[in-house]
Design a protein around this motif. Sequence first.
Motif, PDB file in Angstrom:
ATOM      1  N   PHE A  42      -4.468  -5.483  -0.137  1.00 48.02           N
ATOM      2  CA  PHE A  42      -4.457  -4.768   1.142  1.00 48.02           C
ATOM      3  C   PHE A  42      -3.694  -5.621   2.153  1.00 48.02           C
ATOM      4  O   PHE A  42      -4.140  -6.705   2.516  1.00 48.02           O
ATOM      5  N   GLN A  43      -2.537  -5.129   2.575  1.00 43.18           N
ATOM      6  CA  GLN A  43      -1.693  -5.868   3.503  1.00 43.18           C
ATOM      7  C   GLN A  43      -1.326  -4.977   4.682  1.00 43.18           C
ATOM      8  O   GLN A  43      -1.302  -3.748   4.570  1.00 43.18           O
ATOM      9  N   SER A  44      -1.028  -5.632   5.787  1.00 45.97           N
ATOM     10  CA  SER A  44      -0.689  -4.881   7.003  1.00 45.97           C
ATOM     11  C   SER A  44       0.784  -4.512   6.982  1.00 45.97           C
ATOM     12  O   SER A  44       1.595  -5.002   7.767  1.00 45.97           O
ATOM     13  N   ARG A  45       1.163  -3.651   6.050  1.00 50.55           N
ATOM     14  CA  ARG A  45       2.526  -3.161   5.938  1.00 50.55           C
ATOM     15  C   ARG A  45       2.481  -1.748   5.370  1.00 50.55           C
ATOM     16  O   ARG A  45       1.441  -1.281   4.891  1.00 50.55           O
ATOM     17  N   TYR A  46       3.619  -1.072   5.427  1.00 51.60           N
ATOM     18  CA  TYR A  46       3.706   0.283   4.908  1.00 51.60           C
ATOM     19  C   TYR A  46       4.464   0.283   3.583  1.00 51.60           C
ATOM     20  O   TYR A  46       5.420  -0.468   3.408  1.00 51.60           O
TER      21      TYR A  46
END
Length: 212
Positions: A42-46
């Motif tokens: 889970f990463q803060s990117r699209y």
Amino acid sequence: MSRSTATTFLVLSLAGCVAGLSGCQGNRSEEPPVHLIQNMDFQSRYDAQEENPFFQPVDCANALNHDCKGRAARAPVPGTVAVGFLKDDDELHRGRGADGRLFDRLPSSIPLTPALLDRGQQRYNIYCQPCHDESGGGKGIATLRGGGFKVQPANLQDPRLRAMPLAYFYDVIVNGKGTMLSYAAQIPVKDRWAIAAWVRTLQAARTPSEGK
């Protein structure tokens, strides 16, 4: 252990296994599954094709509903050039001076050194020698196989080519000439100039009469 005790133990074990398996059928739930080990899942990117409500809708007249929420992947700003691909040096990338003509020298950013000629000889022998041979006479090993070429490779010792400016050979490597295709994808910019310098060295090493 008596036989009756062993039998009882076996029955109880089988019953426990059946009960355990019956509990593995699973149940439907609206809650996400438990993710004990996060790692980098889970990463803060699209991700590709993912929606991003921050951006305005894109062509909603004919788009699907999810497109109208905005796309995470955005088109580059008009005029954007990737790092290292500006190619604003006409001397280096096109071999042309301020007058737009091919010049008979190396670009000012590439000095003539023994290392450059060594590199040019190495690259020439890889990409050019099979057709043009080691001396540039146009009789490489590739011309002797499979019945030869319908169009003979150029003799780089020909007086017409000996009179060409140095940047001409760079230009041929980039754009091709006649039946020779472009080698721009295979040969980096500085290696093209190194090869051009080596071609001129081959020409200078032979007299015009030897080149015929």
